[in-house]
Structures are given as structure tokens and as C-alpha cells.
Design an enzyme around this catalytic site. Structure first.
Site, PDB file in Angstrom:
ATOM      1  N   ARG A  66     -24.174  73.025  20.808  1.00 26.55           N
ATOM      2  CA  ARG A  66     -25.498  73.065  21.460  1.00 26.55           C
ATOM      3  C   ARG A  66     -26.494  73.844  20.612  1.00 26.55           C
ATOM      4  O   ARG A  66     -27.660  73.478  20.507  1.00 26.55           O
ATOM      5  CB  ARG A  66     -25.361  73.692  22.859  1.00 26.55           C
TER       6      ARG A  66
ATOM      7  N   ASP B  50     -14.602  76.441  27.194  1.00 26.99           N
ATOM      8  CA  ASP B  50     -14.676  77.514  26.185  1.00 26.99           C
ATOM      9  C   ASP B  50     -13.384  78.349  26.093  1.00 26.99           C
ATOM     10  O   ASP B  50     -12.973  78.712  24.982  1.00 26.99           O
ATOM     11  CB  ASP B  50     -15.869  78.438  26.451  1.00 26.99           C
TER      12      ASP B  50
ATOM     13  N   ASN C 142     -26.873  71.584  35.293  1.00 22.50           N
ATOM     14  CA  ASN C 142     -25.821  72.538  34.923  1.00 22.50           C
ATOM     15  C   ASN C 142     -26.471  73.883  34.553  1.00 22.50           C
ATOM     16  O   ASN C 142     -27.130  73.990  33.516  1.00 22.50           O
ATOM     17  CB  ASN C 142     -25.030  71.968  33.737  1.00 22.50           C
TER      18      ASN C 142
ATOM     19  N   ASP D  11     -26.232  65.747  26.717  1.00 21.69           N
ATOM     20  CA  ASP D  11     -24.936  65.200  27.100  1.00 21.69           C
ATOM     21  C   ASP D  11     -23.933  65.713  26.078  1.00 21.69           C
ATOM     22  O   ASP D  11     -24.172  65.637  24.867  1.00 21.69           O
ATOM     23  CB  ASP D  11     -24.931  63.668  27.159  1.00 21.69           C
ATOM     24  N   SER D  12     -22.854  66.266  26.568  1.00 26.37           N
ATOM     25  CA  SER D  12     -21.938  66.957  25.664  1.00 26.37           C
ATOM     26  C   SER D  12     -20.519  66.816  26.172  1.00 26.37           C
ATOM     27  O   SER D  12     -20.286  66.368  27.298  1.00 26.37           O
ATOM     28  CB  SER D  12     -22.335  68.437  25.561  1.00 26.37           C
TER      29      SER D  12
END
Ligand code: ITT
Length: 201
Positions: free
Chosen positions: A186, A160, A12, A72-73
């Protein structure tokens, strides 16, 4: 003396941009899979961020022989029982545009007052050493907010534009990159990881 390398174990590009800013002053050269000519898609079959991030970090470390850092989020919406959570990147359909995902979410939250629109971003970072050193460890960060009824802002990525920060009176996508890093999930996980990396032997 050349610095040690740290592989950002992600495909990403938005995560890469944020991690470069967040980890800019650690004593490691940050490299990406592309820098190493590495193409690796790791399945994320698990129910927890920690298991998925560990799988990504371990796979990249094993294949590359480099110290690897995976993220990982996801977005957890309380009124949806924590969805999309670990499935955030695939919510709706794997390639669904984010505006369609926002509409899908709003369709399920319609009519709910702000107090019932609570949500959070969570980020788990896993650092994995290459073989034969099998060490791995993790840090975690969370930012609390609400789901805005409509998207606002063009900065950041992913969810976002619908992540409302009540104390700022704006969405995450209306913050500058530095402002986002200062409060984000993050950012929090990365600052804890930076402390560990500065002492890494
Ligand atoms: P890698 O697995 O290659 O790292 P990915 O995007 O597939 O990339 P995840 O499986 O961890 O990574 O999914 C994270 C998703 O959660 C991401 O694609 C966004 O939809 C969402 N997300 C995570 N952090 C975010 C942020 O800072 N802002 C907005 N959305 C975010």
C-alpha cells in the site's frame, strides 16, 4: 482557499488509517464515506484487483460526485496457486476471524520449507474522477515475503501477523506503522498515487 476533497472509497477502517498517513501531505482534504454520510457496499465480483478497485472507485465517485480513491488488495501465496488473492477479505468465510484463517492456511502449507512458503501482498489503487469527467487511472505496489508457521505481532491488520519479512526477521505485524508504510504494498502504490495527485488538474 479551501482544498479540494479526495474520498477514500473504502469501508475498511485500517485502510483509512494507513492511507491518511501515506497521503498526509497531498493538497487534498481526505474524507471517508462516513464523513459524507455515505453507505455503499460495492460487490467485488471480478477476477482482478484492477477491475474490483475500478468498480469501487467509479461507484463511489458517481454516487458522491467526489474524486474517489479505491484500494483493492490481497495476499498471494505461491504454494496455493495465488490464493487467497482477490478473495482475501472473504477467505474461508466472509466473517471468519483471522486466527481461523491462519489455521486454514497453515493446514494447507504444513511441512513446507521456507523456500516454498513465498507470498506477496499486492495493492492496486484506482483514482476515479466524478462525472462528467470519466477519467480513471491506477497505481500498484507489491511487497514480497513468506508465510510464517505461526502468527506474531499485534500491529497492522488482516494477514500481517503471518506475513514474514526474511530480511527484517519479523512479521509485518511486528513493524511500527511507519516501518510498514515504508515497505508495504500500500505504501508503494500510495507514494506513486501521491505524485499523480500533486499534479492533478
Ligand atoms: P474495501 O473493499 O471496503 O476497501 P476490504 O477489506 O473488503 O475493504 P479488499 O476487498 O481489497 O478490501 O480486501 C483486502 C483484504 O486483503 C483485506 O481485508 C485483508 O484481508 C487483506 N489485506 C490487504 N492489505 C493488507 C495489509 O496491509 N495487511 C494485511 N492484510 C491485508
Amino acid at each position: 482557499m479551501p482544498q479540494r476533497r479526495l474520498l477514500l472509497a473504502t469501508n475498511n477502517p485500517h485502510k483509512v488509517t494507513e492511507m491518511r498517513a501515506l497521503l498526509g501531505d497531498i493538497p487534498f482534504d481526505l474524507v471517508t464515506p462516513q464523513d459524507l454520510g455515505l453507505t455503499l457496499e460495492v460487490a467485488e465480483p471480478h477476477a482482478t484487483y484492477l477491475e474490483n478497485a475500478t468498480e469501487k472507485a467509479r461507484s463511489f465517485a458517481d454516487v458522491s460526485g467526489e474524486l474517489a480513491l479505491a484500494d483493492d488488495s490481497g495476499l498471494e501465496i505461491d504454494a496455493l496457486g495465488g490464493e487467497p488473492g482477490v478473495r482475501s477479505a472473504r477467505f474461508g468465510a466472509p466473517d471468519m476471524p483471522y486466527p481461523d484463517r491462519f489455521a486454514l492456511i497453515e493446514g494447507r502449507l504444513a511441512g513446507l520449507p521456507p523456500a516454498q512458503r513465498t507470498a506477496r501482498f499486492r495493492c492496486v489503487l484506482v483514482l476515479a474522477a466524478p462525472p462528467p469527467d470519466a477519467r480513471h487511472l491506477h497505481t500498484e505496489g507489491v511487497v514480497e515475503g513468506q508465510i510464517a508457521p505461526a502468527a506474531h505481532g499485534t500491529a497492522g491488520f488482516g494477514y500481517d501477523p503471518i506475513f514474514w519479512l526474511p530480511e527484517r526477521g519479523m512479521t509485518m505485524a511486528e513493524l511500527t506503522p511507519a516501518e510498514k508504510d515504508a515497505i508495504s504494498h500500500r505504501g508503494r502504490a500510495a507514494r506513486a498515487m501521491a505524485t499523480i495527485l500533486r499534479g492533478w488538474k
